[in-house]
Structures are given as structure tokens and as C-alpha cells.
Design a protein around this motif. Structure first.
Motif, PDB file in Angstrom:
ATOM      1  N   MET A 113     -34.799  50.992  55.559  1.00 23.52           N
ATOM      2  CA  MET A 113     -34.581  49.746  54.826  1.00 23.52           C
ATOM      3  C   MET A 113     -35.291  48.613  55.557  1.00 23.52           C
ATOM      4  N   LYS A 114     -36.049  47.858  54.824  1.00 22.49           N
ATOM      5  CA  LYS A 114     -36.877  46.821  55.423  1.00 22.49           C
ATOM      6  C   LYS A 114     -36.021  45.656  55.904  1.00 22.49           C
ATOM      7  N   ASP A 115     -36.270  45.234  57.150  1.00 30.85           N
ATOM      8  CA  ASP A 115     -35.625  44.052  57.727  1.00 30.85           C
ATOM      9  C   ASP A 115     -34.099  44.153  57.755  1.00 30.85           C
ATOM     10  N   PHE A 116     -33.578  45.361  57.852  1.00 35.98           N
ATOM     11  CA  PHE A 116     -32.126  45.544  57.891  1.00 35.98           C
ATOM     12  C   PHE A 116     -31.621  45.331  59.305  1.00 35.98           C
ATOM     13  N   LYS A 117     -30.751  44.329  59.473  1.00 40.24           N
ATOM     14  CA  LYS A 117     -30.171  44.043  60.789  1.00 40.24           C
ATOM     15  C   LYS A 117     -28.652  43.966  60.634  1.00 40.24           C
ATOM     16  N   PRO A 118     -27.953  45.048  60.950  1.00 41.86           N
ATOM     17  CA  PRO A 118     -26.504  45.056  60.759  1.00 41.86           C
ATOM     18  C   PRO A 118     -25.788  44.101  61.695  1.00 41.86           C
ATOM     19  N   THR A 119     -24.775  43.443  61.176  1.00 44.07           N
ATOM     20  CA  THR A 119     -23.941  42.551  61.983  1.00 44.07           C
ATOM     21  C   THR A 119     -22.471  42.965  61.912  1.00 44.07           C
ATOM     22  N   VAL A 120     -22.205  44.098  61.251  1.00 40.67           N
ATOM     23  CA  VAL A 120     -20.838  44.576  61.086  1.00 40.67           C
ATOM     24  C   VAL A 120     -20.776  46.078  61.349  1.00 40.67           C
ATOM     25  N   ASP A 121     -19.742  46.492  62.081  1.00 34.38           N
ATOM     26  CA  ASP A 121     -19.389  47.910  62.211  1.00 34.38           C
ATOM     27  C   ASP A 121     -17.869  47.979  62.188  1.00 34.38           C
ATOM     28  N   LEU A 122     -17.321  48.582  61.136  1.00 36.45           N
ATOM     29  CA  LEU A 122     -15.876  48.582  60.961  1.00 36.45           C
ATOM     30  C   LEU A 122     -15.200  49.885  61.388  1.00 36.45           C
ATOM     31  N   HIS A 123     -15.957  50.888  61.790  1.00 36.64           N
ATOM     32  CA  HIS A 123     -15.353  52.181  62.119  1.00 36.64           C
ATOM     33  C   HIS A 123     -15.765  52.603  63.523  1.00 36.64           C
ATOM     34  N   THR A 124     -14.900  52.301  64.507  1.00 36.92           N
ATOM     35  CA  THR A 124     -15.151  52.693  65.897  1.00 36.92           C
ATOM     36  C   THR A 124     -13.838  53.103  66.558  1.00 36.92           C
TER      37      THR A 124
ATOM     38  N   ARG B 263     -25.567  66.132  54.762  1.00 40.70           N
ATOM     39  CA  ARG B 263     -26.759  65.456  54.257  1.00 40.70           C
ATOM     40  C   ARG B 263     -26.841  65.494  52.730  1.00 40.70           C
ATOM     41  N   PRO B 264     -26.824  66.663  52.090  1.00 41.24           N
ATOM     42  CA  PRO B 264     -26.873  66.658  50.623  1.00 41.24           C
ATOM     43  C   PRO B 264     -25.674  65.961  49.989  1.00 41.24           C
ATOM     44  N   ASN B 265     -24.515  66.073  50.595  1.00 39.66           N
ATOM     45  CA  ASN B 265     -23.339  65.388  50.061  1.00 39.66           C
ATOM     46  C   ASN B 265     -23.514  63.875  50.080  1.00 39.66           C
ATOM     47  N   ASN B 266     -24.011  63.339  51.200  1.00 43.46           N
ATOM     48  CA  ASN B 266     -24.189  61.894  51.298  1.00 43.46           C
ATOM     49  C   ASN B 266     -25.296  61.403  50.372  1.00 43.46           C
ATOM     50  N   ILE B 267     -26.309  62.209  50.172  1.00 45.81           N
ATOM     51  CA  ILE B 267     -27.345  61.838  49.205  1.00 45.81           C
ATOM     52  C   ILE B 267     -26.741  61.740  47.804  1.00 45.81           C
ATOM     53  N   GLU B 268     -25.911  62.718  47.448  1.00 45.67           N
ATOM     54  CA  GLU B 268     -25.255  62.673  46.140  1.00 45.67           C
ATOM     55  C   GLU B 268     -24.325  61.470  46.035  1.00 45.67           C
ATOM     56  N   LEU B 269     -23.588  61.174  47.094  1.00 48.27           N
ATOM     57  CA  LEU B 269     -22.701  60.022  47.085  1.00 48.27           C
ATOM     58  C   LEU B 269     -23.496  58.730  46.901  1.00 48.27           C
ATOM     59  N   LEU B 270     -24.608  58.598  47.612  1.00 46.33           N
ATOM     60  CA  LEU B 270     -25.437  57.407  47.464  1.00 46.33           C
ATOM     61  C   LEU B 270     -26.002  57.296  46.054  1.00 46.33           C
ATOM     62  N   ARG B 271     -26.413  58.405  45.482  1.00 39.63           N
ATOM     63  CA  ARG B 271     -26.939  58.375  44.115  1.00 39.63           C
ATOM     64  C   ARG B 271     -25.865  57.940  43.124  1.00 39.63           C
TER      65      ARG B 271
ATOM     66  N   LEU C  61     -30.882  56.334  52.915  1.00 41.09           N
ATOM     67  CA  LEU C  61     -30.986  55.153  52.062  1.00 41.09           C
ATOM     68  C   LEU C  61     -32.398  55.020  51.508  1.00 41.09           C
ATOM     69  N   ASP C  62     -33.383  55.304  52.357  1.00 42.84           N
ATOM     70  CA  ASP C  62     -34.773  55.253  51.898  1.00 42.84           C
ATOM     71  C   ASP C  62     -35.061  56.364  50.894  1.00 42.84           C
ATOM     72  N   GLU C  63     -34.558  57.552  51.168  1.00 47.63           N
ATOM     73  CA  GLU C  63     -34.815  58.698  50.292  1.00 47.63           C
ATOM     74  C   GLU C  63     -34.250  58.481  48.894  1.00 47.63           C
ATOM     75  N   THR C  64     -33.103  57.829  48.813  1.00 42.51           N
ATOM     76  CA  THR C  64     -32.470  57.579  47.516  1.00 42.51           C
ATOM     77  C   THR C  64     -32.880  56.233  46.921  1.00 42.51           C
ATOM     78  N   ASP C  65     -33.755  55.517  47.632  1.00 43.00           N
ATOM     79  CA  ASP C  65     -34.175  54.179  47.193  1.00 43.00           C
ATOM     80  C   ASP C  65     -32.934  53.330  46.899  1.00 43.00           C
ATOM     81  N   PHE C  66     -32.004  53.359  47.850  1.00 45.79           N
ATOM     82  CA  PHE C  66     -30.730  52.679  47.641  1.00 45.79           C
ATOM     83  C   PHE C  66     -30.911  51.172  47.767  1.00 45.79           C
ATOM     84  N   PRO C  67     -30.386  50.405  46.836  1.00 48.36           N
ATOM     85  CA  PRO C  67     -30.586  48.944  46.860  1.00 48.36           C
ATOM     86  C   PRO C  67     -29.985  48.306  48.107  1.00 48.36           C
ATOM     87  N   GLN C  68     -30.784  47.540  48.805  1.00 49.80           N
ATOM     88  CA  GLN C  68     -30.308  46.919  50.038  1.00 49.80           C
ATOM     89  C   GLN C  68     -29.170  45.941  49.773  1.00 49.80           C
ATOM     90  N   GLU C  69     -29.145  45.349  48.582  1.00 50.00           N
ATOM     91  CA  GLU C  69     -28.086  44.390  48.282  1.00 50.00           C
ATOM     92  C   GLU C  69     -26.714  45.057  48.161  1.00 50.00           C
TER      93      GLU C  69
END
Length: 241
Positions: A1-12, A176-184, A215-223
Motif C-alpha cells: 500500500m502506497k504511503d501507508f504509515k500505521p499509527t495504531v496497533d490494537l492487538h498486542t 493466506r487463502p482465508n485472509n485473501i477471501e476475507l479481504l475480498r 492488501l496489494d494482491e486484492t487491490d484492497f482500498p486504502q481508505e
């Protein structure tokens, strides 16, 4: 994802989860050094062997909710125990938590059919106290992702895309295939997602390196990815900014 800079991590997780390796202050300090604005510390729920006791959650009132300039959300990754959607937390424990994640872990999970599993997780999604479902696509349960996405969108509960379960060292080949399906499915239904590091040591905070290629493989919207949108994320979950 272009210019993606995370500022949140909720699962640690910290050392009190029993199989993690950094203290709470070490996690907060590392998050500050990384430019993280909001850090969720979600210790494992009671059904996980070796995790902290109930008193730990009760005493979280002594912990400041900001350290080193990082806003802290202190909570738990509760366990979905079975296909009926039962959790390892009562109402009193729920009330002790800022942030409530719920997920399936094979060590304390009773499976049913695909439809039963999906119905059980849907019940948890519809619990207004639950904010996030952790790693639903890691393969621990057979689930209908299309149905869960529709339920989650209606309930304003986020489905996590979990980086830790995609680590090749975990040998979760179905993840991997499960998460791709979830993203789709999320893309199809215009449903936002939360990326989760599931960090068990401070160096893993906001490490989404296993997720970004999907995210790139599924062309997932950055928004639709909320990890770089802290205000929008908190509003979506109904949490105080």
C-alpha cells in the motif's frame, strides 16, 4: 500500500499473557519510538493456559492510559469457547476492560459444523461490548466469511487481518487463502478492516509485513484500512478519542 504509515496497533500482549516477552512499559516505550499514537494491550483471556488472573484486569485502574505520549487501551483478547458463541468472561470482567477483542484459539475451542461455527461467531460479533474479532481467518475454525462480514458491518464490529498468523513460522498454510477471501468479502461489502500485529514482544508492534502483500494482491482500498486513521477508528468502535 502506497504511503501507508500505521499509527495504531490494537492487538498486542505483554509478559502477563504467559507466553510473551515484553513488559507494559517496554511496549509503550517502543510504540512511542515507532510513532504509534494508540496502542491496545489485550492480554489473553482466562481460558488460555498461563495467562494472568482476574485480579490483573481488576487492578488495571492503577495504570495511566497514556505513556510516553501514546494513548493506551487496556483490555483482553477473550476466547470464543465453542460454536455456541460462549466467551470466557462474565459481565464483571467485561466491565474491567477498555478494549474487548474476541477470538478462537484451538487450545480452548469446541468446533461444530461450518454453519454452527459461523452462527456462534456471529453471536459474538453482535455483542455490543465486543470491538474486534481477532484472526478469524487463521484456520482455527471453518467459517463463512461472507456471512460474517455482513454481520460485522451491521454491528460495527471489526474483523482483524492478523499478521502474526501469516508468519511462515506458524505453519498456518490456510491463513493466506482465508485472509485473501476475507479481504475480498470486505472489499465487496465496503467493510473497513483493522490490521493486527498480535505482537508478543515489543519489536513486533505495528509489524504488518505479512499482511501488506495481501492488501496489494486484492487491490484492497486504502481508505478501508483503519490503522492510519486513529480518529475514524475510535469513532467507528465507539471509543473515546
Amino acid at each position: 500500500m502506497k504511503d501507508f504509515k500505521p499509527t495504531v496497533d490494537l492487538h498486542t500482549h505483554t509478559i502477563v499473557s504467559g507466553h510473551a516477552y515484553s513488559s507494559l512499559q517496554e511496549m509503550a516505550r517502543a510504540a512511542a519510538d515507532m510513532g504509534i499514537e494508540i496502542l491496545g494491550v489485550t492480554e489473553h483471556g482466562p481460558a488460555i493456559p498461563g495467562t494472568c488472573g482476574r485480579l490483573y484486569f481488576k487492578n488495571m485502574i492503577v495504570i495511566p492510559r497514556e505513556m510516553y505520549g501514546v494513548k493506551l487501551l487496556l483490555g483482553a483478547e477473550l476466547n470464543i469457547l465453542n460454536y455456541k458463541g460462549e466467551l470466557d468472561a462474565d459481565d464483571a470482567l467485561m466491565d474491567m476492560l477498555d478494549l474487548r477483542i474476541a477470538g478462537i484459539h484451538s487450545v480452548c475451542w469446541e468446533s461444530g459444523t461450518r454453519n454452527q461455527n459461523t452462527e456462534g461467531v456471529a453471536r459474538v460479533i453482535n455483542d455490543p461490548r465486543i470491538h474486534i474479532i481477532s484472526h478469524p481467518a487463521d484456520g482455527s475454525a471453518d467459517l463463512d466469511f461472507g456471512e460474517l462480514v455482513k454481520v460485522a458491518k451491521n454491528a460495527h464490529t471489526l474483523l482483524e487481518i492478523n499478521s502474526h498468523s501469516l508468519n511462515p513460522a506458524r505453519h498456518k498454510t490456510i491463513a493466506r487463502p482465508n485472509n485473501i477471501e476475507l479481504l475480498r468479502q470486505c472489499k465487496k461489502h465496503d467493510m473497513p478492516v483493522i490490521l493486527g500485529s498480535d505482537a508478543h514482544i515489543s519489536f513486533q508492534i505495528a509489524d504488518y509485513s505479512n499482511v501488506l502483500p495481501l492488501l496489494d494482491e486484492t487491490d484492497f482500498p486504502q481508505e478501508l484500512v483503519l490503522n492510519d486513521k486513529p480518529v475514524q477508528l475510535m469513532e467507528y468502535l465507539g471509543l473515546k478519542v
